[in-house]
Design an enzyme around this catalytic site. Structure first.
Site, mmCIF file in Angstrom:
data_model
loop_
_atom_site.group_PDB
_atom_site.id
_atom_site.type_symbol
_atom_site.label_atom_id
_atom_site.label_comp_id
_atom_site.label_asym_id
_atom_site.label_seq_id
_atom_site.Cartn_x
_atom_site.Cartn_y
_atom_site.Cartn_z
ATOM 1 N N SER A 57 10.706 10.824 7.432
ATOM 2 C CA SER A 57 10.441 9.722 6.511
ATOM 3 C C SER A 57 10.147 10.214 5.099
ATOM 4 C CB SER A 57 9.238 8.912 6.989
ATOM 5 O OG SER A 57 9.537 8.254 8.181
ATOM 6 N N GLN A 62 7.432 16.498 12.217
ATOM 7 C CA GLN A 62 8.742 15.906 11.971
ATOM 8 C C GLN A 62 8.852 15.492 10.509
ATOM 9 O OE1 GLN A 62 9.508 12.069 11.583
ATOM 10 N NE2 GLN A 62 10.203 11.707 13.663
ATOM 11 N N GLU A 115 10.578 -5.137 13.084
ATOM 12 C CA GLU A 115 11.756 -5.853 12.584
ATOM 13 C C GLU A 115 13.035 -5.079 12.884
ATOM 14 O OE1 GLU A 115 8.916 -5.450 10.972
ATOM 15 O OE2 GLU A 115 8.244 -7.529 10.940
ATOM 16 N N GLU A 157 11.983 9.602 20.593
ATOM 17 C CA GLU A 157 10.719 9.075 20.087
ATOM 18 C C GLU A 157 10.453 7.689 20.672
ATOM 19 O OE1 GLU A 157 8.459 8.385 15.892
ATOM 20 O OE2 GLU A 157 10.572 7.903 15.914
ATOM 21 N N SER A 181 2.650 13.338 10.878
ATOM 22 C CA SER A 181 1.481 13.664 11.682
ATOM 23 C C SER A 181 1.570 15.128 12.090
ATOM 24 C CB SER A 181 1.376 12.757 12.908
ATOM 25 O OG SER A 181 2.569 12.747 13.622
#
Lengths: 395, 364
Positions: free
Chosen positions: A115, A112, A365, A232, A149
């Protein structure tokens, strides 16, 4: 209407036509896919039978009883948990037929590419660019991704990139399927505080992606990505465990077997964490029962938060309980594991690796914000990035 | 792995909840509880009649053959969630759960016990165990104390169940052998009293060995279902905090939009959904007579007590100055939650019980 009886018949037919003892593993898995017994709730012809998901256990139990090989959901986790449901929902018929079968069988591993160094929790701030080559219609991608990953094992990637920097950040993103063997894709191991390189950095330089590998409309990548992200969050932290089946079990066993390590202060913490771990296990069981009963509640969105905190506190206690042994570490050699395995590792590794549990798959958070806003209905904080062109945002 | 407990709510349980909630919303909201508590007598006899004769909640644990509803602990737990939400002053936990479960664990077919159980099930009479409210299911029974201090709901009771060395006795509170002296309780909605009973008074309803195990069974049921009351308190506190912080503006924004406050309420929500799983597990284990029941009860008490206290403390704090006033009902929840954390065994006691049941011994 598919029922359990019919499914048992289909399983028996599959076993008869492809006896597990005399069939290669991958060949059996392909035959299972073609029989519609891979993921029952998928459409016919795409590994499923349009059947209720709840009947999957009938198939899995029947195949397990016959000694049939299973696909390895852990090894192909990203493909199975994230790429597949997104392709199913947004893919063209050609894309579904091309990608879902090798994905399910495990012929093709997925990663994926979401990020970025500058876009983690604020994922929509991503800066990787995809520019249309007007002559060929292909997209040319440049940028850097991180925390990927399986990238070193992956054949394909789901990728989001910015296609229009003049639009506000959520609206100028497009979703692609990226061939990891293309020139311009460079995967570098990213070593973490555990000493291992479980993740990667991925550098994209002039990567050419045909328009046929776009998923969803141009500029609609954020909506497509939300499907991926929801899947996810569902997949993390939902496993069913027996009492003391998680990390608390290892600490409790050490406590019972090693009376010389016991102190009163550690015992108070152990009892508190034992209570919390057992209650978290019951909460997960309650979520599972809700799903089976067809009454999904919002409770599932809290499980990841609870397990992340508990893993961290329990593994921290374990290092202290072990005293002098807790000062040791198994091995700092950089390795590239295919899987994260908490149970087979020592206390120091568990302590260090669990620090990622409150970051990966959404930081605690951000997840608390989601619970507060979507479950409790609390208002969001004022934002000033929603109507500003991405190129004009501070970075 | 053993069969997991059923942690959901059945349709009849949802219906029961709706009936109790409708009645309490209509007749016994928190401001009403405050008014009654201030009057010196927190109980509303008409409300008790509606709950017991009307909806039949007092007889949920009692078999139909004895005039009860023949339901079970899961249903009684749902009632307690609702009574907790409204911090209702009613002798339900003490009479309909703890005393009733004690009597059911005696020889329930004997005419004296059967008659008393029928009267309790119909809500015509109220019975309480003459023990301090903090007594844990696994603690040694303080028999022979005189007076017994801290007996919950004794001021409302018609019958006291008195454990003595030689058995369990039923004593009419109207008898001259009984003195009930009200004490000033931290929880205004559950009165406490010091109870003096003349030695030898009353009717022996169980001999010594049976009496001891019956009282323990009653206390176990009480402690297990108290978790559902604590869940109800926590739920109400969270809902009120969310409602208040959505409406209340400070610094030109709704309070509930500040991330620091949102995270606290989201955290509380996590605790509440976890408390629900723990409380349901305890109620289910009691209902099925599972050998796991003592562990499930200790677990639920070790977890739910602190959650209710945390929720009530957050509710007061998130209401700011308003939460500190006598007028706002948050203090009723706080007082009930804090008292409940000691009732039927403190959190620490239940953790010790768990440690014994799960073989996590103390340092030698």
């Amino acid at each position: 209407m598919t029922d359990a009886t019919e499914l048992r018949t289909r399983v028996a037919e599959l076993i008869a036509a492809h006896p597990p003892s005399g069939t290669g593993r991958d060949d059996f898995l392909r035959a299972r896919f073609d029989a519609g017994l891979a993921w029952l709730h998928y459409p016919q012809g795409l590994g499923g039978l349009d059947a209720p998901r709840s009947l999957q256990s009938v198939v899995d139990a029947g195949l397990a009883a016959a000694g049939a090989p299973d696909n390895d959901p852990r090894r192909i986790g990203i493909g199975l948990g994230m790429a597949a449901p997104t392709i199913l929902r947004y893919g063209t018929q050609e894309q579904k037929e091309r990608f879902l079968r090798p994905l399910w069988v495990g012929d093709e591993v997925w990663c994926q590419l979401f990020s970025e160094p500058g876009a983690g929790s604020d994922l929509a701030a991503l800066a990787t660019r995809a520019v249309r080559d007007q002559a060929s219609g292909d997209w040319i991608v440049d940028g850097q991704k991180v925390w990927t990953s399986s990238a070193h094992l992956a054949r394909w990637a789901i990728l989001i990139a910015r296609t229009d920097p003049t639009l506000p950040k959520h609206r100028g993103i497009t979703y692609f399927l990226c061939d990891m063997t293309d020139p311009g894709v460079e995967v570098r191991p990213l070593r973490q505080l555990t000493g291992e390189a479980e993740f990667n950095e991925v550098f994209l330089t002039g990567v050419r992606i045909p328009d046929a590998h776009r998923l969803g409309g141009i500029g609609e990548g954020w909506q497509v990505a939300r499907t991926t992200l929801m899947n996810e969050r569902v997949s993390i932290g939902g496993a069913r465990l027996p009492r003391e089946g998680g990390m608390i079990g290892a600490v409790a066993r050490t406590w019972r077997e090693r009376p010389e390590l016991r102190t009163h202060e550690l015992r108070q913490r152990l009892l508190t964490l034992w209570v919390e771990a057992e209650v978290a296990r019951l909460t997960a069981e309650r979520v599972r029962q809700q799903l089976v009963a067809g009454q999904p509640g919002p409770e599932g969105s809290g499980l990841k938060l609870s397990f992340a905190r508990l893993n961290q506190e329990i593994s921290g206690l374990e290092v202290e309980l072990l005293g002098d042994e807790g000062l040791l570490y198994s091995d700092w050699t950089m390795r590239r594991p295919e899987l994260v395995d908490f149970t087979g590792r020592d206390a120091g590794y568990r302590y260090l690796r669990s620090k990622g549990n409150s970051i990966e798959g959404g930081t605690s958070e951000v997840l608390l914000n989601i619970v507060a806003e979507r479950v409790l209905g609390l208002p969001s904080e004022p934002r000033d990035d929603k109507d500003v062109a991405w190129k004009d945002l501070a970075r | 792995m053993t069969t997991p407990p059923d942690l959901l709510y059945s349709e009849p349980e949802d219906d029961l909840r709706a009936a109790v909630r409708a009645l309490l919303t209509d007749r016994a909201d928190l401001p009403a509880a405050l008014t009654r508590a201030e009057s010196g007598d927190p109980y509303d006899p008409a409300l008790w009649t509606s709950l017991t004769a009307g909806i039949g909640v007092a007889g949920l644990l009692v078999p139909e053959s004895l005039g009860g509803q023949g339901a079970g602990h899961r249903e009684a737990a749902v009632v307690l969630e609702e009574l907790g939400r409204a911090v209702t002053p009613a002798p339900y936990l003490t009479s309909s759960v703890t005393a009733t479960a004690t009597l059911l664990a005696c020889d329930a077919d004997s005419p004296d016990i059967a008659g008393l159980l029928t009267a309790l099930a119909e809500g015509r009479r109220v019975a309480v165990l003459a023990l301090p409210f903090g007594t844990a299911p696994d603690s040694p029974l303080p028999v022979g104390a005189d007076p017994v201090r801290g007996v919950a709901d004794a001021v409302r009771a018609d019958v006291l169940l008195v454990p003595r060395q030689d058995g369990l006795y039923a004593v009419e509170t109207a008898s001259p052998a009984v003195t009930v002296e009200p004490l000033t309780p931290l929880d205004l909605t559950r009165p406490l009293a010091a109870v003096t009973v003349d030695p030898g008074a009353g009717l022996r309803i169980a001999a010594a060995p049976v009496a001891g195990s019956a009282v323990r069974a009653g206390l176990l049921a009480g402690a297990g279902l108290l978790a559902s009351e604590q869940l109800g308190i926590a739920e109400w506190c969270l809902e009120e905090s969310v409602r208040h912080t959505k409406d209340r503006h400070q610094f030109n924004r709704p309070l509930g939009s500040f991330q620091a406050l949102k995270h606290r309420m989201a955290q509380l929500w996590l605790e509440v959904v976890s408390a629900r799983a723990a409380a349901r597990a305890a109620a289910d284990a009691l209902a099925t007579g599972s050998p796991d029941a003592p562990l499930a009860v200790a677990l639920a008490q070790a977890y739910c007590g602190p959650v209710a206290v945390h929720a009530a403390e957050e509710c007061v704090q998130l209401h700011g100055g308003i939460g500190m006033t006598w007028e706002h009902p948050a203090h009723l929840a706080l007082k009930r939650a804090k008292s409940d954390a000691t009732a039927l065994g403190s959190t620490g006691r239940h953790k010790e019980a768990l440690a014994a049941l799960t073989d996590l011994p103390a340092p030698g």
